[in-house]
Structure formats: structure tokens, C-alpha cells
Scaffold this motif. Sequence first.
Motif, PDB file in Angstrom:
ATOM      1  N   SER A 247      32.016  50.229  29.384  1.00 20.71           N
ATOM      2  CA  SER A 247      33.430  49.965  29.134  1.00 20.71           C
ATOM      3  C   SER A 247      33.624  48.976  27.986  1.00 20.71           C
ATOM      4  O   SER A 247      33.135  47.840  28.047  1.00 20.71           O
ATOM      5  CB  SER A 247      34.066  49.400  30.404  1.00 20.71           C
TER       6      SER A 247
ATOM      7  N   ASP B 245      35.541  39.716  36.830  1.00 20.28           N
ATOM      8  CA  ASP B 245      34.134  39.294  36.750  1.00 20.28           C
ATOM      9  C   ASP B 245      33.717  39.035  35.305  1.00 20.28           C
ATOM     10  O   ASP B 245      33.028  38.053  35.013  1.00 20.28           O
ATOM     11  CB  ASP B 245      33.213  40.355  37.367  1.00 20.28           C
TER      12      ASP B 245
ATOM     13  N   VAL C 114      35.648  45.879  29.301  1.00 26.23           N
ATOM     14  CA  VAL C 114      34.817  44.891  29.995  1.00 26.23           C
ATOM     15  C   VAL C 114      33.909  44.172  29.006  1.00 26.23           C
ATOM     16  O   VAL C 114      33.745  42.953  29.073  1.00 26.23           O
ATOM     17  CB  VAL C 114      34.007  45.566  31.128  1.00 26.23           C
TER      18      VAL C 114
ATOM     19  N   ASP D  63      39.435  44.407  38.680  1.00 24.89           N
ATOM     20  CA  ASP D  63      38.364  43.695  39.383  1.00 24.89           C
ATOM     21  C   ASP D  63      37.161  43.474  38.476  1.00 24.89           C
ATOM     22  O   ASP D  63      36.576  42.385  38.455  1.00 24.89           O
ATOM     23  CB  ASP D  63      37.928  44.458  40.638  1.00 24.89           C
ATOM     24  N   ARG D  64      36.792  44.503  37.716  1.00 26.68           N
ATOM     25  CA  ARG D  64      35.651  44.359  36.807  1.00 26.68           C
ATOM     26  C   ARG D  64      35.959  43.385  35.680  1.00 26.68           C
ATOM     27  O   ARG D  64      35.090  42.630  35.235  1.00 26.68           O
ATOM     28  CB  ARG D  64      35.225  45.725  36.271  1.00 26.68           C
TER      29      ARG D  64
ATOM     30  N   ARG E 203      33.719  40.176  28.408  1.00 28.10           N
ATOM     31  CA  ARG E 203      32.465  39.444  28.619  1.00 28.10           C
ATOM     32  C   ARG E 203      32.017  38.715  27.349  1.00 28.10           C
ATOM     33  O   ARG E 203      31.428  37.640  27.423  1.00 28.10           O
ATOM     34  CB  ARG E 203      31.384  40.414  29.095  1.00 28.10           C
TER      35      ARG E 203
ATOM     36  N   ASP F  89      40.651  48.876  39.969  1.00 28.22           N
ATOM     37  CA  ASP F  89      39.197  48.834  39.792  1.00 28.22           C
ATOM     38  C   ASP F  89      38.834  48.168  38.468  1.00 28.22           C
ATOM     39  O   ASP F  89      37.958  47.305  38.422  1.00 28.22           O
ATOM     40  CB  ASP F  89      38.613  50.253  39.861  1.00 28.22           C
TER      41      ASP F  89
END
Length: 167
Positions: free
Chosen positions: A124, A156, A127, A152-153, A131, A149
Amino acid sequence: MSSAPSRAGRLVWGVGILALVWLAVSELGITSDDGGAAKPPTTSTSTTGRLTVTDLKDGDSFDASDGREYRLGMVNTPEPDERCFDEAEAFTRDFLAGGFTADAYDEDDYGRVVAEVLDGEGRSLNVALARSGLADDRYLDPFRGDHPDLADRLDDAFASAKKPACR
């Protein structure tokens, strides 16, 4: 004896049919925000085949080979006059160099397809940008319910984000 339903019986049937129609419309999510014309809800759809970027606008939006403009869902990258713009744009360009697929789940106010964008290996971009520290969570909470979903990712990813080295 009459075989025709009584007035009360017809009323019960009518109310029942109206309830079923209301339930069906509610389940389909049909709305009439645009002058009364009903439209189906935006649903999550994945692109078929790999797409390529034809015009990179910035780190979180671009035009693609299918003629549509995409906006990464729930992440925000710097604008051209902001610190780390060049790095975020380069990150997105490199990440999508081999093509991408999109899990489109909405359309924004500008007509862009809002999506989670995946590279050829299924990673992704949303994401990865979070990160990397090159995106912020400005749009995470307001749109969390659109794709729980992914939210949530992203939680993190933002929690473990690196501090980017930007010019």
C-alpha cells in the motif's frame, strides 16, 4: 362470502410493501443530494489490470492511464510550497514506477477517485507514505469510517513513522 381483502388487510399489505421498499433503498444507500436524481453509493472497487501514472500532481494525487484522477485516502503529503514536497513526490513516483492497482472506495469533492493504491507486489502506497513520515494524518480521523481496515493499518503506520530527512 367475499374473497377480496378487507380495507384493513389492504392497508397492512400497503404498509408492508412501503417498509420493504424503504429497507431496500436504505440498504442500497441510494441518495438524492443532486437535485433529486438518485445515485448508488460509492463502493469499493479494484481496478482491473495494472495502471500507470500519467501526471503526478503531488505525493498523494495523480492522473492515471485509465483517464481518472486518484487521491490517496486518509493521508496528506506536503504541497509544492511546503517542506518535504520533493521527497514525497519522488517517493510516490518511485513506488508506482512499475504500475499500480487501486482499491477505490469513494469520490472526493473534486471528482477524484479516493483509493488505497497498491504497487505490483500488493504493498500500500498510503501505508508506506505514512510509515516513511512523508505524509501526515490530517484526513485520517474525518474519513476513518470510509475504509476502517485501511484506517487501522494507517494508525499503526503513523505510530511507527520515521522522521524524514528533507531539504
